[in-house]
Design a protein around this motif. Structure first.
Motif, short mmCIF file in Angstrom:
data_model
loop_
_atom_site.label_atom_id
_atom_site.label_comp_id
_atom_site.label_asym_id
_atom_site.label_seq_id
_atom_site.Cartn_x
_atom_site.Cartn_y
_atom_site.Cartn_z
N ALA A 57 7.27 1.87 126.93
CA ALA A 57 6.76 3.01 127.70
C ALA A 57 7.89 3.98 128.06
O ALA A 57 7.71 5.20 128.01
CB ALA A 57 6.07 2.51 128.96
N ARG A 58 9.06 3.43 128.41
CA ARG A 58 10.21 4.30 128.71
C ARG A 58 10.63 5.09 127.46
O ARG A 58 10.98 6.26 127.56
CB ARG A 58 11.39 3.46 129.22
N MET A 59 10.59 4.44 126.31
CA MET A 59 10.93 5.13 125.07
C MET A 59 9.95 6.27 124.80
O MET A 59 10.35 7.37 124.41
CB MET A 59 10.93 4.15 123.91
N ARG A 60 8.68 6.03 125.01
CA ARG A 60 7.68 7.07 124.79
C ARG A 60 7.92 8.25 125.72
O ARG A 60 7.77 9.42 125.32
CB ARG A 60 6.27 6.51 124.97
N GLY A 75 15.58 -1.18 118.26
CA GLY A 75 16.10 -2.33 117.54
C GLY A 75 16.23 -3.58 118.38
O GLY A 75 16.81 -4.57 117.93
N ASN A 76 15.65 -3.56 119.58
CA ASN A 76 15.69 -4.73 120.46
C ASN A 76 14.46 -5.59 120.21
O ASN A 76 13.35 -5.21 120.60
CB ASN A 76 15.73 -4.28 121.92
N PRO A 77 14.60 -6.76 119.59
CA PRO A 77 13.43 -7.59 119.27
C PRO A 77 12.73 -8.14 120.50
O PRO A 77 11.59 -8.59 120.41
CB PRO A 77 14.02 -8.71 118.41
N GLU A 78 13.41 -8.11 121.65
CA GLU A 78 12.82 -8.62 122.89
C GLU A 78 12.19 -7.52 123.73
O GLU A 78 11.79 -7.76 124.88
CB GLU A 78 13.89 -9.34 123.72
N LEU A 79 12.09 -6.32 123.19
CA LEU A 79 11.55 -5.19 123.94
C LEU A 79 10.14 -5.49 124.44
O LEU A 79 9.30 -5.99 123.69
CB LEU A 79 11.51 -3.95 123.04
N ASP A 80 9.90 -5.20 125.73
CA ASP A 80 8.57 -5.44 126.29
C ASP A 80 7.82 -4.12 126.44
O ASP A 80 8.32 -3.05 126.06
CB ASP A 80 8.67 -6.15 127.64
N ALA A 81 6.61 -4.20 126.97
CA ALA A 81 5.75 -3.02 127.09
C ALA A 81 6.37 -1.95 127.99
O ALA A 81 6.24 -0.75 127.73
CB ALA A 81 4.38 -3.42 127.62
N GLY A 90 -4.31 -0.93 113.60
CA GLY A 90 -4.22 -2.31 113.12
C GLY A 90 -2.82 -2.88 113.20
O GLY A 90 -2.55 -3.97 112.68
N LYS A 91 -1.92 -2.17 113.88
CA LYS A 91 -0.54 -2.63 114.00
C LYS A 91 -0.02 -2.30 115.40
O LYS A 91 -0.25 -1.19 115.89
CB LYS A 91 0.33 -1.95 112.94
N PRO A 92 0.70 -3.21 116.06
CA PRO A 92 1.21 -2.94 117.40
C PRO A 92 2.09 -1.70 117.45
O PRO A 92 2.92 -1.48 116.56
CB PRO A 92 2.01 -4.20 117.73
#
Length: 380
Positions: free
Chosen positions: A325-328, A315-321, A279-281
């Protein structure tokens, strides 16, 4: 005991999870106490809603926003409180414990409303967060003033109301007990609130810094989650039922181990979870810069290029998908995910070992075992 199954989510392989469609009945198969918690919460809310509506119809949107969100949830804190009391009472029901368990859930709801403001979250349990809901309705109605400011203000007020209503329920829970028990329950309740506030502050403070403080991460785990989510609910129920020092000490140990495992699982779900289930992104925790143990271990093992990606994304509010994915990928390649999973298993084994040796009736032991498993092997 609850049924287990194998996860099919490719991002979380080979991890047992509970069949949540039957887990509640397994915990509550011979009582109606968890159902009574829902009834108490609903009735308590309706009494206050009636007062608010008497003031004026303008309050209806705020009342409706609470009404559509106050139900549901995992109710794990309530369940731990209920079984903490039954464990101390050798399996018997304890007067006032349903109200006390309801108070914990109402406090938690208030904390979530405020937490969503602090984290600037868009959704909670599949619905728009309270502050986002009111910002959107303000904007749609073309009202004067800043829509986001209005949404935040209403959410703060809603959270404050629910906090005060939770105190009313605590007062009702201890209304008929002796002075010593009443004072002990109130002292534990106060300690739970203070520790939760302190843990939240430390969590927010960590998001303002460039690197993860391992000691602070541990303290956030302990006070924002472990003791608040499991240890203190168990202790509250046990204290209301007159538990002795030995059982309360066991409850504290269960709370610390299972509670830390609960939060570590939450941290994994916050990055790898299925949004349709949680229920949360799954991108929010990274955008918000949550400096969890998962992130700390990744930073510790990352090479220079991986550290640069972490610094750019966390902490980047503009982070995209793609960035998420790179973080994962880094969380997996550095072994951070595997190490957290291993730690969860160790903590679960410790908690279950304490449950096995605790001085409680067998039915309570089985229920606590099932609850710990729900905390650890869950998908939402």
């Amino acid at each position: 005991m609850t049924q287990t199954a194998e996860m099919t989510d490719s991002s979380l392989p080979h991890r047992p999870v509970l069949d949540t469609s039957s887990s509640l009945r397994a915990i509550d198969d011979a009582t109606t106490e968890l159902e009574l918690v829902e009834e108490v919460l609903t009735a308590h809310f309706r009494r206050h809603a009636l007062t608010l509506r008497k003031v004026g119809s303008e309050l209806t949107p705020a009342v409706d926003a609470v009404g559509t969100r106050i139900g549901g949830g995992k109710r794990l804190r309530a369940a731990f409180c209920l079984w903490g009391a039954r464990g101390a009472a050798r399996g018997l029901s304890v007067p006032g414990v349903v109200e006390l368990a309801s108070a914990i859930e109402l406090f938690h709801f208030a904390a979530l409303v405020h937490d969503d403001v602090m984290d600037d979250s868009d959704t909670r349990r599949g619905l728009p967060t309270v502050h986002r809901h009111f910002a959107d309705t303000h904007r749609a109605a073309a009202r004067r003033g800043n829509s986001d400011t209005w949404g935040t203000a209403v959410a703060i007020l809603v959270g404050d109301m629910c906090l005060s209503w939770s105190d009313d329920l605590v007062a009702a829970a201890v209304d008929t007990v002796g002075r010593d028990t009443r004072q002990a329950v109130r002292a534990t309740w106060t300690e739970m609130r203070d520790e939760a506030y302190a843990g939240q502050y430390l969590d927010m403070l960590s998001q303002t810094e460039d690197h993860t403080d391992a000691d602070r991460t541990e303290r956030v785990l302990r006070y924002k989650s472990a003791r608040y989510s499991i240890g203190q609910p168990l202790r509250l129920g046990g204290t209301l039922a007159g538990a002795g020092a030995e059982l309360l000490a066991d409850y504290d140990r269960i709370g610390l181990s299972a509670g830390e495992a609960f939060q570590l699982r939450d941290d994994i779900l916050g990055v790898f979870g299925d949004e349709k289930i949680t229920g949360k992104p799954a991108i929010d925790d990274i955008r918000e810069g949550k400096r969890t143990m998962l992130m700390a271990l990744a930073e510790e093992s990352a090479n220079r290029m991986e550290r640069r990606v972490i610094a750019d994304c966390l902490g980047n509010p503009e982070l995209d998908a793609d960035g998420a994915a790179r973080m994962r990928e880094i969380l997996e390649s550095t072994g951070a995910l595997e190490r957290v999973e291993q730690r969860i298993t160790e903590l679960a084994e410790d908690a279950l070992g304490v449950v096995a040796g605790a001085s409680v009736d067998e039915r309570t032991r089985q229920a606590l075992t099932s609850l710990v498993e729900r905390c650890v092997w869950r998908r939402s």
